[in-house]
Design an enzyme around this catalytic site. Structure first.
Site, PDB file in Angstrom:
ATOM      1  N   ASN A  18      -5.925  -8.899   2.392  1.00 57.17           N
ATOM      2  CA  ASN A  18      -5.781  -8.112   1.219  1.00 57.17           C
ATOM      3  C   ASN A  18      -6.932  -8.409   0.647  1.00 57.17           C
ATOM      4  O   ASN A  18      -7.294  -8.321  -1.098  1.00 57.17           O
ATOM      5  CB  ASN A  18      -4.878  -6.988   0.593  1.00 57.17           C
ATOM      6  CG  ASN A  18      -5.328  -5.737   0.087  1.00 57.17           C
ATOM      7  OD1 ASN A  18      -6.392  -5.289   0.260  1.00 57.17           O
ATOM      8  ND2 ASN A  18      -4.084  -5.034  -0.822  1.00 57.17           N
ATOM      9  N   ARG A  52      -5.803  -0.872   5.679  1.00 55.99           N
ATOM     10  CA  ARG A  52      -5.410  -0.114   5.213  1.00 55.99           C
ATOM     11  C   ARG A  52      -3.521  -0.092   5.027  1.00 55.99           C
ATOM     12  O   ARG A  52      -3.212  -1.620   5.539  1.00 55.99           O
ATOM     13  CB  ARG A  52      -5.277   1.239   6.124  1.00 55.99           C
ATOM     14  CG  ARG A  52      -4.519   0.813   7.504  1.00 55.99           C
ATOM     15  CD  ARG A  52      -4.853   1.264   8.483  1.00 55.99           C
ATOM     16  NE  ARG A  52      -4.111   1.077  10.221  1.00 55.99           N
ATOM     17  CZ  ARG A  52      -4.447  -0.234  10.655  1.00 55.99           C
ATOM     18  NH1 ARG A  52      -5.313  -0.386  11.491  1.00 55.99           N
ATOM     19  NH2 ARG A  52      -3.157  -0.423  12.174  1.00 55.99           N
ATOM     20  N   ASP A  77       1.898  -9.301  -4.331  1.00 55.42           N
ATOM     21  CA  ASP A  77       3.311  -9.602  -3.622  1.00 55.42           C
ATOM     22  C   ASP A  77       3.303  -8.233  -2.535  1.00 55.42           C
ATOM     23  O   ASP A  77       4.540  -8.837  -1.716  1.00 55.42           O
ATOM     24  CB  ASP A  77       4.672  -8.958  -5.201  1.00 55.42           C
ATOM     25  CG  ASP A  77       4.256 -10.621  -6.140  1.00 55.42           C
ATOM     26  OD1 ASP A  77       4.570 -11.700  -5.182  1.00 55.42           O
ATOM     27  OD2 ASP A  77       4.141 -10.748  -7.538  1.00 55.42           O
ATOM     28  N   GLY A  78       2.706  -7.617  -3.104  1.00 53.53           N
ATOM     29  CA  GLY A  78       2.963  -6.730  -1.745  1.00 53.53           C
ATOM     30  C   GLY A  78       2.598  -5.982  -0.683  1.00 53.53           C
ATOM     31  O   GLY A  78       3.344  -5.996   0.373  1.00 53.53           O
ATOM     32  N   GLU A  82       4.864  -6.721   2.876  1.00 51.46           N
ATOM     33  CA  GLU A  82       4.316  -5.562   4.211  1.00 51.46           C
ATOM     34  C   GLU A  82       5.431  -7.010   5.087  1.00 51.46           C
ATOM     35  O   GLU A  82       5.955  -6.245   6.062  1.00 51.46           O
ATOM     36  CB  GLU A  82       3.561  -5.352   4.265  1.00 51.46           C
ATOM     37  CG  GLU A  82       3.189  -4.039   3.743  1.00 51.46           C
ATOM     38  CD  GLU A  82       1.399  -3.525   4.075  1.00 51.46           C
ATOM     39  OE1 GLU A  82       1.126  -4.456   5.436  1.00 51.46           O
ATOM     40  OE2 GLU A  82       0.523  -2.996   2.805  1.00 51.46           O
ATOM     41  N   GLY A 107      -3.277 -11.120  -6.747  1.00 48.64           N
ATOM     42  CA  GLY A 107      -3.266  -9.779  -7.245  1.00 48.64           C
ATOM     43  C   GLY A 107      -3.208  -9.456  -8.340  1.00 48.64           C
ATOM     44  O   GLY A 107      -3.384 -10.821  -8.863  1.00 48.64           O
ATOM     45  N   GLY A 109       0.062  -9.327 -10.602  1.00 47.89           N
ATOM     46  CA  GLY A 109       0.808  -9.953 -10.819  1.00 47.89           C
ATOM     47  C   GLY A 109       1.550 -11.109 -10.109  1.00 47.89           C
ATOM     48  O   GLY A 109       1.600 -11.565 -11.290  1.00 47.89           O
ATOM     49  N   ASP A 174       5.404  -0.709 -14.154  1.00 50.42           N
ATOM     50  CA  ASP A 174       4.273  -0.870 -12.344  1.00 50.42           C
ATOM     51  C   ASP A 174       3.443   0.584 -11.913  1.00 50.42           C
ATOM     52  O   ASP A 174       2.386   0.075 -11.209  1.00 50.42           O
ATOM     53  CB  ASP A 174       5.435  -1.364 -11.805  1.00 50.42           C
ATOM     54  CG  ASP A 174       4.631  -2.933 -10.036  1.00 50.42           C
ATOM     55  OD1 ASP A 174       3.520  -3.035 -11.056  1.00 50.42           O
ATOM     56  OD2 ASP A 174       5.571  -3.344  -9.918  1.00 50.42           O
TER      57      ASP A 174
END
Length: 367
Positions: A18, A52, A77-78, A82, A107, A109, A174
Site C-alpha cells: 500500500n 483502493r 497492520d490494516g 484485509e 505503516g 503503528g 487510533d
C-alpha cells in the site's frame, strides 16, 4: 520448542504493497531496502500495489495463489487484516491459510512487525531498522504458527483478527489520529494528548472466560455451550471434515442474544475508559502492551481501564508501556486478565471500536 517450516529456495513471493500507508514511503522503502536483500536471498517478487480500500482483500480472495510460496504485506497492520479476511472468505480457506504470511513494516503503528521482531529475540528498534530486521526474517525463511481470533458482531458479521480488538480511549487515539498519518508513529503521541484532554468514559458490560491455568485442570462447565457458526448457533464440526468453505465453529461462544455461560466472569464495573483485547506483544512500535504474549499461546490478553483513572495516571501508564512496565505501576484502575474468550456489550453506540486498527460499528462483540 517451536516447530518451524522453511520457505523453498528459490522462493516466489507475492508482495501486497500500500503506497499510501504510514508516511507514504512504503514503495520507496521497498525498492531501496527490501528488494536488494530479497534478490540476494533468491526470493523473486511479484509486486501488487493496492489502489483502493479492500483491493488486497479481493486479490487474495479471488486469485490462484499456487504460483507463490509466500504472501508478503508491505504496509501497516490494516492491510494484513484485509489479507487475512480475504483468505478466510475463500472456499479453500483451510489450504490458503497454510500459505506463509510475512509482514514488513510500512505503516504508522506496525504492531505485528514489532511483535515478531520481539519474538525473534531482537532488541527494540523502529523505522528502517525494524524493516531491515523483518526483511532478514523473511530472507531466513523460517515460519511458524500464529493464532487468529474469531470475532462475531451483533449485526451478524464474522471477522478474523491477528492483533487486537479495542473500544474506548485506545481506539479513539487510533482513529482520531488518522488525519496525522503523514507524521508516521508520532501521530499516536499527538492523538494520545488530544484524547487525554477530552477524556471520555464508556458504559457497557464486559464478560470473559478466563484462560485455563497451566497447572491442574479447571472444572468442566456444567452445560457446554452450543457452538456458534457465522454468528448462529450450530453444530461443532471438526476442522478438516467440514464442507468446503464452511468456517470453524466458535465452540466457546453462545449466540450474542443469550446470556454468557455461568462459568464466565462478568466484570462488576460497567464504566470504562478503554477495553483492549490483544493477542500479540506490541500495540505499536513503541508500546509493549502484553509482554507475556506469544505468537501462538492460545490466549487473548484482556486489558481494561475502569472509570475514575486520572489523566496523570493514564499518561504514566502509556509512558511505562514503552518498556512493558505498565503493570508494575499497580494502578488500581488498570486490570489485566488472560482469557480464552470475551464479550463486550456497550450500553449505547458511543465510542469507537477497532479490530486490528480498522474501525468497526459500535455494537455488541464477542471473540
Amino acid at each position: 520448542g517451536d516447530s518451524y517450516g522453511v520457505l523453498p529456495r528459490p522462493c516466489r513471493a507475492l508482495v501486497l504493497l500500500n503506497p499510501q500507508s504510514g508516511a507514504g514511503r512504503a514503495l520507496e522503502d521497498f525498492q531501496a531496502v527490501v528488494q536488494p536483500m530479497l534478490a540476494e536471498a533468491d526470493i523473486a517478487t511479484t509486486v501488487f500495489i493496492t489502489e483502493r480500500p479492500h483491493h488486497a482483500h479481493e486479490k487474495v480472495r479471488d486469485e490462484d495463489l499456487s504460483q507463490w510460496d509466500t504472501l508478503v504485506v508491505m504496509a501497516g497492520d490494516g492491510l494484513l487484516y484485509e489479507v487475512v479476511n480475504g483468505l478466510m472468505e475463500r472456499l479453500d480457506w483451510e489450504d490458503a491459510m497454510k500459505k506463509p504470511l510475512c509482514i514488513l513494516p510500512g505503516g504508522s503503528g506496525n504492531a505485528l512487525a514489532a511483535s515478531i521482531n520481539h519474538y525473534a529475540g531482537n532488541g527494540h528498534v523502529a523505522k528502517k531498522k525494524l524493516l531491515v530486521n523483518c526483511t532478514f526474517i523473511l530472507c531466513k525463511g523460517l515460519h511458524t504458527q500464529m493464532d487468529l481470533v474469531s470475532l462475531s458482531t451483533a449485526s451478524g458479521k464474522r471477522l478474523f483478527s491477528f492483533l487486537g480488538f479495542g473500544w474506548g480511549f485506545i481506539s479513539d487515539v487510533d482513529i482520531d489520529s488518522e488525519k496525522y498519518r503523514r507524521l508516521g508513529n508520532a501521530r499516536f503521541t499527538l492523538g494520545t494528548l488530544q484524547c487525554l484532554a477530552k477524556l471520555r468514559v464508556y458504559q457497557g458490560r464486559l464478560s470473559y472466560l478466563p484462560a485455563v491455568p497451566k497447572q491442574g485442570n479447571s472444572p468442566a462447565p456444567r452445560d457446554a455451550p452450543v457452538p456458534v457458526t457465522n454468528g448462529q448457533a450450530g453444530h461443532a464440526v471438526p476442522v478438516g471434515t467440514a464442507a468446503p468453505g464452511v468456517l470453524p465453529a466458535d465452540s466457546l461462544l453462545v449466540p450474542l442474544g443469550q446470556p454468557v455461560p455461568a462459568h464466565w466472569t462478568v466484570v462488576p464495573e460497567e464504566e470504562f475508559v478503554t477495553v483492549y483485547a490483544i493477542y500479540q506483544s506490541h500495540l505499536g512500535t513503541n508500546l509493549l502492551m502484553a509482554p507475556a504474549a506469544g505468537l501462538h499461546d492460545g490466549c487473548i490478553h484482556l486489558f481494561y481501564l475502569k472509570a475514575g483513572v486520572s489523566r496523570v495516571a493514564l499518561l504514566r501508564i502509556f509512558l511505562a508501556m514503552a518498556r512493558g512496565a505498565h503493570l508494575d505501576l499497580n494502578c488500581p484502575h488498570l486490570c489485566y486478565v488472560p482469557v480464552q474468550a470475551f464479550r463486550l456489550e456497550p450500553q449505547a453506540a458511543t465510542g469507537i471500536m477497532t479490530v486490528d486498527g480498522e474501525e468497526l460499528p459500535c455494537e455488541a462483540v464477542q471473540g
